[in-house]
Design an enzyme around this catalytic site. Sequence first.
Site, mmCIF file in Angstrom:
data_model
loop_
_atom_site.group_PDB
_atom_site.id
_atom_site.type_symbol
_atom_site.label_atom_id
_atom_site.label_comp_id
_atom_site.label_asym_id
_atom_site.label_seq_id
_atom_site.Cartn_x
_atom_site.Cartn_y
_atom_site.Cartn_z
ATOM 1 N N HIS A 119 77.265 136.403 72.362
ATOM 2 C CA HIS A 119 77.271 135.256 71.445
ATOM 3 C C HIS A 119 78.605 135.074 70.725
ATOM 4 C CE1 HIS A 119 72.573 135.424 71.306
ATOM 5 N NE2 HIS A 119 73.031 134.779 72.355
ATOM 6 N N CYS A 147 93.601 121.744 64.784
ATOM 7 C CA CYS A 147 94.533 122.161 65.837
ATOM 8 C C CYS A 147 95.745 121.230 65.841
ATOM 9 C CB CYS A 147 93.785 122.056 67.156
ATOM 10 S SG CYS A 147 94.744 122.378 68.632
HETATM 11 C C1 BJW Z 1 66.149 146.851 62.702
HETATM 12 C C2 BJW Z 1 66.711 147.324 61.534
HETATM 13 C C3 BJW Z 1 67.172 148.638 61.568
HETATM 14 C C4 BJW Z 1 66.155 145.316 61.151
HETATM 15 N N1 BJW Z 1 67.048 149.350 62.685
HETATM 16 N N2 BJW Z 1 66.009 147.587 63.796
HETATM 17 C C5 BJW Z 1 64.099 129.973 77.134
HETATM 18 C C6 BJW Z 1 62.921 130.059 76.408
HETATM 19 C C7 BJW Z 1 62.866 129.583 75.094
HETATM 20 C C8 BJW Z 1 63.989 129.015 74.484
HETATM 21 C C9 BJW Z 1 65.157 128.927 75.202
HETATM 22 C C10 BJW Z 1 65.201 129.414 76.500
HETATM 23 N N3 BJW Z 1 66.463 129.227 76.952
HETATM 24 C C11 BJW Z 1 67.197 128.653 75.987
HETATM 25 C C12 BJW Z 1 66.443 128.443 74.905
HETATM 26 C C13 BJW Z 1 66.897 127.797 73.642
HETATM 27 C C14 BJW Z 1 67.600 128.734 72.701
HETATM 28 C C15 BJW Z 1 66.607 129.818 72.289
HETATM 29 O O1 BJW Z 1 66.601 130.927 72.763
HETATM 30 N N4 BJW Z 1 65.733 129.485 71.354
HETATM 31 C C16 BJW Z 1 64.689 130.382 70.877
HETATM 32 C C17 BJW Z 1 65.080 130.989 69.503
HETATM 33 C C18 BJW Z 1 63.426 129.632 70.796
HETATM 34 N N5 BJW Z 1 68.794 129.326 73.313
HETATM 35 C C19 BJW Z 1 69.975 128.718 73.280
HETATM 36 O O2 BJW Z 1 70.137 127.612 72.780
HETATM 37 C C20 BJW Z 1 71.138 129.440 73.945
HETATM 38 N N6 BJW Z 1 71.860 128.602 74.834
HETATM 39 C C21 BJW Z 1 71.341 128.118 75.955
HETATM 40 O O3 BJW Z 1 70.216 128.341 76.295
HETATM 41 O O4 BJW Z 1 72.231 127.368 76.708
HETATM 42 C C22 BJW Z 1 71.750 126.686 77.864
HETATM 43 C C23 BJW Z 1 71.619 125.242 77.500
HETATM 44 C C24 BJW Z 1 72.763 124.487 77.387
HETATM 45 C C25 BJW Z 1 72.663 123.144 77.088
HETATM 46 C C26 BJW Z 1 71.411 122.575 76.852
HETATM 47 C C27 BJW Z 1 70.257 123.365 76.919
HETATM 48 C C28 BJW Z 1 70.375 124.721 77.243
HETATM 49 C C29 BJW Z 1 72.162 129.879 72.917
HETATM 50 C C30 BJW Z 1 71.627 130.830 71.925
HETATM 51 C C31 BJW Z 1 72.692 131.136 70.877
HETATM 52 C C32 BJW Z 1 72.154 131.979 69.740
HETATM 53 N N7 BJW Z 1 73.095 132.001 68.699
HETATM 54 C C33 BJW Z 1 72.838 132.800 67.501
HETATM 55 C C34 BJW Z 1 73.903 132.457 66.443
HETATM 56 C C35 BJW Z 1 75.244 133.081 66.847
HETATM 57 C C36 BJW Z 1 76.328 132.802 65.900
HETATM 58 C C37 BJW Z 1 76.078 133.349 64.511
HETATM 59 O O5 BJW Z 1 75.789 134.543 64.315
HETATM 60 O O6 BJW Z 1 76.172 132.568 63.589
HETATM 61 O O7 BJW Z 1 72.870 134.197 67.809
HETATM 62 S S1 BJW Z 1 71.177 132.601 66.897
HETATM 63 C C38 BJW Z 1 70.968 134.257 66.347
HETATM 64 O O8 BJW Z 1 69.878 134.877 67.103
HETATM 65 C C39 BJW Z 1 72.260 134.996 66.759
HETATM 66 C C40 BJW Z 1 71.705 136.296 67.315
HETATM 67 O O9 BJW Z 1 72.644 136.882 68.176
HETATM 68 C C41 BJW Z 1 70.441 135.848 67.995
HETATM 69 C C42 BJW Z 1 69.448 136.951 68.231
HETATM 70 O O10 BJW Z 1 68.991 137.503 67.015
HETATM 71 P P1 BJW Z 1 68.760 139.061 66.882
HETATM 72 O O11 BJW Z 1 70.027 139.765 67.057
HETATM 73 O O12 BJW Z 1 67.635 139.466 67.742
HETATM 74 O O13 BJW Z 1 68.382 139.188 65.330
HETATM 75 P P2 BJW Z 1 66.983 138.974 64.606
HETATM 76 O O14 BJW Z 1 67.277 138.752 63.180
HETATM 77 O O15 BJW Z 1 66.164 137.970 65.283
HETATM 78 O O16 BJW Z 1 66.229 140.366 64.785
HETATM 79 C C43 BJW Z 1 66.659 141.540 64.122
HETATM 80 C C44 BJW Z 1 65.750 142.682 64.529
HETATM 81 O O17 BJW Z 1 66.247 143.877 63.975
HETATM 82 C C45 BJW Z 1 64.302 142.528 64.032
HETATM 83 O O18 BJW Z 1 63.429 142.766 65.122
HETATM 84 C C46 BJW Z 1 64.157 143.626 62.979
HETATM 85 O O19 BJW Z 1 62.856 144.195 62.942
HETATM 86 C C47 BJW Z 1 65.172 144.632 63.453
HETATM 87 N N8 BJW Z 1 65.747 145.507 62.441
HETATM 88 N N9 BJW Z 1 66.654 146.294 60.568
HETATM 89 C C48 BJW Z 1 66.424 148.781 63.763
HETATM 90 N N10 BJW Z 1 67.731 149.186 60.461
HETATM 91 ZN ZN ZN Z 2 93.410 121.308 70.138
#
Ligand code: BJW
Ligand code: ZN
Length: 243
Positions: A119, A147
């Site tokens: 990401h 830019c």
């Molecule tokens: C602990 C702890 C401790 C706490 N020890 N554990 C297929 C199915 C359904 C939906 C889609 C699909 N394909 C695509 C989609 C749409 C969408 C998506 O997935 N949506 C779902 C949410 C419904 N995906 C996209 O849009 C992606 N792109 C894409 O598909 O492109 C193709 C396309 C192009 C054009 C048109 C259409 C499609 C892109 C996804 C980009 C995600 N970006 C983000 C933001 C990044 C920038 C930023 O940081 O600002 O990425 S969203 C956010 O979620 C971030 C993270 O990397 C990502 C995942 O989150 P993560 O890391 O899992 O965190 P949490 O908070 O969810 O979980 C934390 C965990 O830690 C918890 O379980 C806690 O219990 C645990 N925890 N303390 C151990 N101490």
């Molecule tokens: Zn430029």
Amino acid sequence: MLEIDKHTLGKIKSAKSVIFFTGAGVSAESGIPTFRGKDGIWNKLNPEELANFNAFIKNPQLVWEWYNHRKKIIHESKPNAAHYAIAEMEKLFDNVSVVTQNIDNLHKRAGSKNVFELHGNIERNYCIKCKTHYDFELDFSLGVPKCKCGGLIRPDVVWFGEFLPKDQYAASEKAARHCNLFFVVGTSAVVYPAAYIISTAKEYGAFLIEINIEETEISSMVDKSFFGKAGEILPAIMEIIRN
Ligand code: BJW
Ligand code: ZN
């Protein structure tokens, strides 16, 4: 003391190629908030208003304020015991890759060598028009930085609806097809296509271990779950492997 059953221990000790697939939870103990869950930032903020390209075009100032706020938190934070344990594991296995959804750069700061960033990385920026990179501190004194071509500069992170960096995703998939042991650490595993990497590893025969403070979407598909903090479980696993 962490209890590991014989079967799991055997799988860990015999593994040659290992992947750590990480999410925001691995950085929680560094003081960086997660997105979802109990203390997740998206309980308070709406991702639709911040983490997509339309939101940026509509209000670049607001989106940049949010990223600059997070950048400050990240700069002031340090890798934690989980990041360091993952980096140390490179000495214990033939091949270790880190596939991270995090943009905070903490795996590299902890010393992990083989890191794939699905990401993006908050340390980098690029122009939305000509794609020129501006990978240094930007100057916000005159508003949102632009830019030399006039295009707005944005953080090099992947927002909803955007494609993941092709090279990083392809390399992660390839590694997932070839690994024997796959750790899923601190992720809710609800964001795709990143989460497909977990299924790929399973499909190709890897032993899956989840480390999380609570059950997730993938708890039923993994071979073993350790429920607890990544910064406690990972160092404990490392000690057990060493002895
Ligand atoms: C602990 C702890 C401790 C706490 N020890 N554990 C297929 C199915 C359904 C939906 C889609 C699909 N394909 C695509 C989609 C749409 C969408 C998506 O997935 N949506 C779902 C949410 C419904 N995906 C996209 O849009 C992606 N792109 C894409 O598909 O492109 C193709 C396309 C192009 C054009 C048109 C259409 C499609 C892109 C996804 C980009 C995600 N970006 C983000 C933001 C990044 C920038 C930023 O940081 O600002 O990425 S969203 C956010 O979620 C971030 C993270 O990397 C990502 C995942 O989150 P993560 O890391 O899992 O965190 P949490 O908070 O969810 O979980 C934390 C965990 O830690 C918890 O379980 C806690 O219990 C645990 N925890 N303390 C151990 N101490
Ligand atoms: Zn430029």
